[in-house]
Design a protein around this motif. Structure first.
Motif, PDB file in Angstrom:
ATOM      1  N   MET A  92      29.103 -23.575  72.694  1.00 45.03           N
ATOM      2  CA  MET A  92      30.161 -24.631  73.824  1.00 45.03           C
ATOM      3  C   MET A  92      29.675 -26.062  73.684  1.00 45.03           C
ATOM      4  O   MET A  92      28.413 -25.989  74.497  1.00 45.03           O
ATOM      5  N   ILE A  93      30.392 -26.822  73.613  1.00 42.35           N
ATOM      6  CA  ILE A  93      29.961 -28.389  74.005  1.00 42.35           C
ATOM      7  C   ILE A  93      30.268 -28.486  75.453  1.00 42.35           C
ATOM      8  O   ILE A  93      31.612 -28.437  75.851  1.00 42.35           O
ATOM      9  N   GLN A  94      29.296 -28.940  76.210  1.00 40.60           N
ATOM     10  CA  GLN A  94      29.562 -29.098  77.692  1.00 40.60           C
ATOM     11  C   GLN A  94      28.877 -30.438  78.100  1.00 40.60           C
ATOM     12  O   GLN A  94      27.726 -30.466  77.934  1.00 40.60           O
ATOM     13  N   HIS A  95      29.758 -31.336  79.010  1.00 39.55           N
ATOM     14  CA  HIS A  95      29.015 -32.604  79.417  1.00 39.55           C
ATOM     15  C   HIS A  95      29.645 -33.012  80.628  1.00 39.55           C
ATOM     16  O   HIS A  95      30.627 -32.532  80.960  1.00 39.55           O
ATOM     17  N   GLN A  96      29.087 -33.684  81.448  1.00 37.86           N
ATOM     18  CA  GLN A  96      29.845 -34.326  82.758  1.00 37.86           C
ATOM     19  C   GLN A  96      31.021 -35.008  82.323  1.00 37.86           C
ATOM     20  O   GLN A  96      31.996 -34.654  82.869  1.00 37.86           O
ATOM     21  N   VAL A  97      30.552 -36.103  81.593  1.00 39.81           N
ATOM     22  CA  VAL A  97      32.074 -36.677  80.818  1.00 39.81           C
ATOM     23  C   VAL A  97      32.248 -36.751  79.341  1.00 39.81           C
ATOM     24  O   VAL A  97      31.098 -36.789  78.726  1.00 39.81           O
ATOM     25  N   VAL A  98      33.111 -36.452  78.823  1.00 39.59           N
ATOM     26  CA  VAL A  98      33.363 -36.627  77.292  1.00 39.59           C
ATOM     27  C   VAL A  98      34.423 -37.661  77.137  1.00 39.59           C
ATOM     28  O   VAL A  98      35.232 -37.831  77.744  1.00 39.59           O
ATOM     29  N   ILE A  99      34.095 -38.424  76.011  1.00 38.57           N
ATOM     30  CA  ILE A  99      34.974 -39.445  75.559  1.00 38.57           C
ATOM     31  C   ILE A  99      35.576 -39.096  74.149  1.00 38.57           C
ATOM     32  O   ILE A  99      34.731 -38.812  73.219  1.00 38.57           O
ATOM     33  N   ALA A 100      36.718 -39.069  74.241  1.00 33.67           N
ATOM     34  CA  ALA A 100      37.586 -38.812  72.927  1.00 33.67           C
ATOM     35  C   ALA A 100      37.575 -40.306  72.244  1.00 33.67           C
ATOM     36  O   ALA A 100      38.203 -41.065  72.783  1.00 33.67           O
ATOM     37  N   GLY A 101      36.856 -40.440  71.022  1.00 34.91           N
ATOM     38  CA  GLY A 101      36.994 -41.740  70.454  1.00 34.91           C
ATOM     39  C   GLY A 101      35.883 -42.438  70.722  1.00 34.91           C
ATOM     40  O   GLY A 101      35.486 -43.006  71.506  1.00 34.91           O
ATOM     41  N   GLY A 102      35.114 -42.837  69.411  1.00 39.06           N
ATOM     42  CA  GLY A 102      33.949 -43.604  69.355  1.00 39.06           C
ATOM     43  C   GLY A 102      34.222 -44.969  68.909  1.00 39.06           C
ATOM     44  O   GLY A 102      33.305 -45.345  67.866  1.00 39.06           O
ATOM     45  N   GLY A 103      35.367 -45.499  69.016  1.00 41.12           N
ATOM     46  CA  GLY A 103      35.586 -47.094  68.559  1.00 41.12           C
ATOM     47  C   GLY A 103      34.667 -47.887  69.614  1.00 41.12           C
ATOM     48  O   GLY A 103      33.791 -47.525  70.336  1.00 41.12           O
ATOM     49  N   PRO A 104      35.251 -49.152  69.696  1.00 39.43           N
ATOM     50  CA  PRO A 104      34.368 -50.320  70.456  1.00 39.43           C
ATOM     51  C   PRO A 104      34.277 -49.846  71.833  1.00 39.43           C
ATOM     52  O   PRO A 104      33.364 -49.815  72.681  1.00 39.43           O
ATOM     53  N   THR A 105      35.536 -49.281  72.615  1.00 39.84           N
ATOM     54  CA  THR A 105      35.632 -49.204  73.883  1.00 39.84           C
ATOM     55  C   THR A 105      34.868 -47.567  74.413  1.00 39.84           C
ATOM     56  O   THR A 105      34.216 -47.671  75.076  1.00 39.84           O
ATOM     57  N   GLY A 106      35.081 -46.888  73.385  1.00 36.97           N
ATOM     58  CA  GLY A 106      34.244 -45.625  73.717  1.00 36.97           C
ATOM     59  C   GLY A 106      32.848 -45.644  73.583  1.00 36.97           C
ATOM     60  O   GLY A 106      32.030 -45.142  74.720  1.00 36.97           O
TER      61      GLY A 106
END
Ligand code: FAD
Length: 499
Positions: free
Chosen positions: A1-15
């Motif tokens: 299982m992937i687990q983190h405090q914050v997950v960001i969907a999308g690794g473009g410039p904003t992410g």
């Protein structure tokens, strides 16, 4: 299982920018990105504005961007260019740099910071409860986070799953855009205008010498064509591109080997809310618009810099969730104004006689010195003022990057912000202001500055005795000889006093 405090969907410039902000603030953050590699096929954006360069300077990484591109006077509206060379900033220009290189540099930076990026993973939805969010991935791997940020672009799955309305205006114009090879030397380079609108062909590779763009004479060609009818549903093909070229130029220039074919329109839409529970939106997932003025990527990066430190404080339990409401309160109006500006931009680009008449009037009005200062700052995003109430003109505005003298020697304001931490600067008598209850979060620095205080548009402003600068570089409190209001500002932005 992937687990983190914050997950960001999308690794473009904003992410990527948001992940850097969170990581610098000590948050366990990760990105889930659909693409397999950090490299993108084609470049939508062509550069960065002055304020984005300042923001990167605040994090100590602007030099690598400056080294990769060309600085130039790029800010403008319609046919009017605004020379901002004399603006009070260390970066009185824009940076010409294709999005693929911007993303590559951001990817390198977050790699150095140690942000994990799970590539080749597509988010299909999520469910949230009182303490966290479960993301659903196409490969069915389980992902859990306390907070989820949707930086997944204009067609955001996160925004849709959250049920956040994306309201605005339907497209009135559409363009094909592509990067291809050509099969002939007889290409009509440059921009052509006709009754349909604007079309253009140029080499992707270029350099800028003495303020002039010099294109390379080999390599991929970037094509932009205005379509006769608005199309925004179907993905374009090489045949569509050939057909459109023949319709405009009478030939398809033997195009082949496309690396990127896409379409964009002037649809303008904005998310009606930037947050739903433990889910936040930033960048194109929160706003889309016509690219005139080159704002989208810049705005996404600046959304990230506004949100990152706030979410970090909330995720660490140091500030109440209500701090997150200020993200929408501050950034929603910025994007709303950009949407309006781009719609105006489209109106003055039309080629019918009435629109041309309007464009001529707008161009004349923008030609004054006052307009250059006002709209130059607006297009460069140096004029943004968050509404933090009445008071000194610095309040809510970006802090200028002043050269300071401190007990540890000379420094400058932006160097103090590199770890994405706030700073309380006392220019008055030592010990005149204090932030004892916040010493764990807000360093206090006695500093000397005896130069002018100048802001874009406003010009000279009265020298303050002290300023509280937020991690995003905006001024949260101005002291004019006393500490009045300082505790309230510290509590409002950095949570309750400790101890
Ligand atoms: C022709 C054109 C020219 C432009 N020129 C400029 C310019 O000069 N200056 C400027 O500032 N802006 C410009 N823009 C706008 C700019 O390209 C965008 O605003 C910018 O890319 C937005 O960044 P973002 O990270 O928010 O979204 P995106 O760049 O769209 O990135 C979203 C990321 O999320 C990933 N993703 C999407 N869905 C999922 C999913 N379900 N699961 C996992 N990952 C997912 C995508 O693969 C992508 O990497 C231009 C746009 C166009 C069309």
């Amino acid at each position: 299982m992937i687990q983190h405090q914050v997950v960001i969907a999308g690794g473009g410039p904003t992410g990527m920018m948001l992940s850097a902000e969170l990581k610098l603030s000590g948050i366990d953050v990760a990105i889930i990105e659909r693409r397999l590699t950090p490299d993108i096929d084609g470049s939508r954006a062509g550069g960065l504005h002055a304020r984005s360069l300042e923001v990167l300077d605040q994090r100590g990484v602007v030099e690598r961007f400056l080294d990769a591109g060309y600085t130039a006077q790029v800010h403008g509206f319609g046919t009017t260019h605004f020379d901002i060379t004399d603006f009070p900033t260390r970066h009185p220009y824009g940076l010409a740099l294709w999005q693929k290189y911007i993303e590559r540099l951001l990817a390198d930076w977050i790699g150095e910071l140690g942000v994990p990026v799970y590539r080749g993973r597509e988010v299909t939805g999520f469910t949230q409860d009182d303490v966290g969010v479960d993301l659903h991935l196409a490969d069915e791997e389980a992902v859990r986070a306390a907070w989820l940020c949707g930086c997944d672009g204009g067609r955001s799955v996160i925004r849709r799953t959250a049920g956040i309305a994306f309201e605005g205006w339907e497209p009135t114009i559409s363009h094909l855009i592509a990067e291809v090879e050509v099969g002939t030397d007889a290409v009509e380079w440059g921009v052509r205008h006709d009754a349909r609108g604007m079309h253009g062909l140029s080499r992707v590779a270029y350099e800028i010498r003495d303020g002039k763009i010099i294109y390379g004479d080999s390599g991929p060609v970037r094509i932009m064509l205005t379509e006769p009818e608005v199309e925004h549903q179907r993905e374009p093909s090489l045949d569509d591109l050939r057909e459109a070229l023949v319709a405009v130029y009478g030939t398809d220039f033997g195009i082949h080997s496309p690396t990127w074919i896409s379409r964009f329109t002037d649809a303008a839409r904005q998310a009606m809310a930037y947050r739903k529970g433990r889910v936040l939106l930033a960048g194109d997932s929160a706003h889309i618009h016509y690219p005139a003025g080159g704002k989208g990527l810049n705005m996404g990066m600046q959304d990230a810099v506004n949100l990152g430190w706030k979410l970090a404080l909330v995720a660490k339990g140091q500030a109440p969730e209500s701090l997150l409401d200020t993200y929408e309160a501050e950034r929603h109006p910025v994007a709303a104004e950009v949407l309006q500006d781009t719609m105006g931009h489209v109106a003055v680009m039309r080629t019918d006689p009435r629109s041309k008449a309007l464009a001529a009037i707008v161009s004349e009005l923008l030609g004054t010195e006052e307009s250059r200062k006002r709209f130059g700052a607006r297009m460069a995003e140096l004029d943004i003022r968050y509404d933090l109430g009445d008071g000194h003109p610095l309040l809510g505005r970006r802090m200028p990057d002043l050269d300071l003298v401190t007990a540890d020697g000379p420094t400058r304001v932006y160097a103090l912000l590199q770890q994405a931490r706030p700073v309380l600067l006392n220019f008055g008598a030592p010990g005149r202001v204090g932030a004892a209850g916040w010493a764990d979060r807000v360093p206090l620095l006695e500093a000397v500055y005896d130069g002018p205080w100048e802001l874009p548009v406003l010009g000279a402003v009265a020298a303050p005795a002290a300023v509280l600068v937020r991690p995003d570089g905006h001024v949260a409190w101005v002291g004019e000889g006393t500490s009045a209001g300082l505790s309230e500002a510290l509590g409002r932005w950095f949570g309750p006093a400790s101890g």
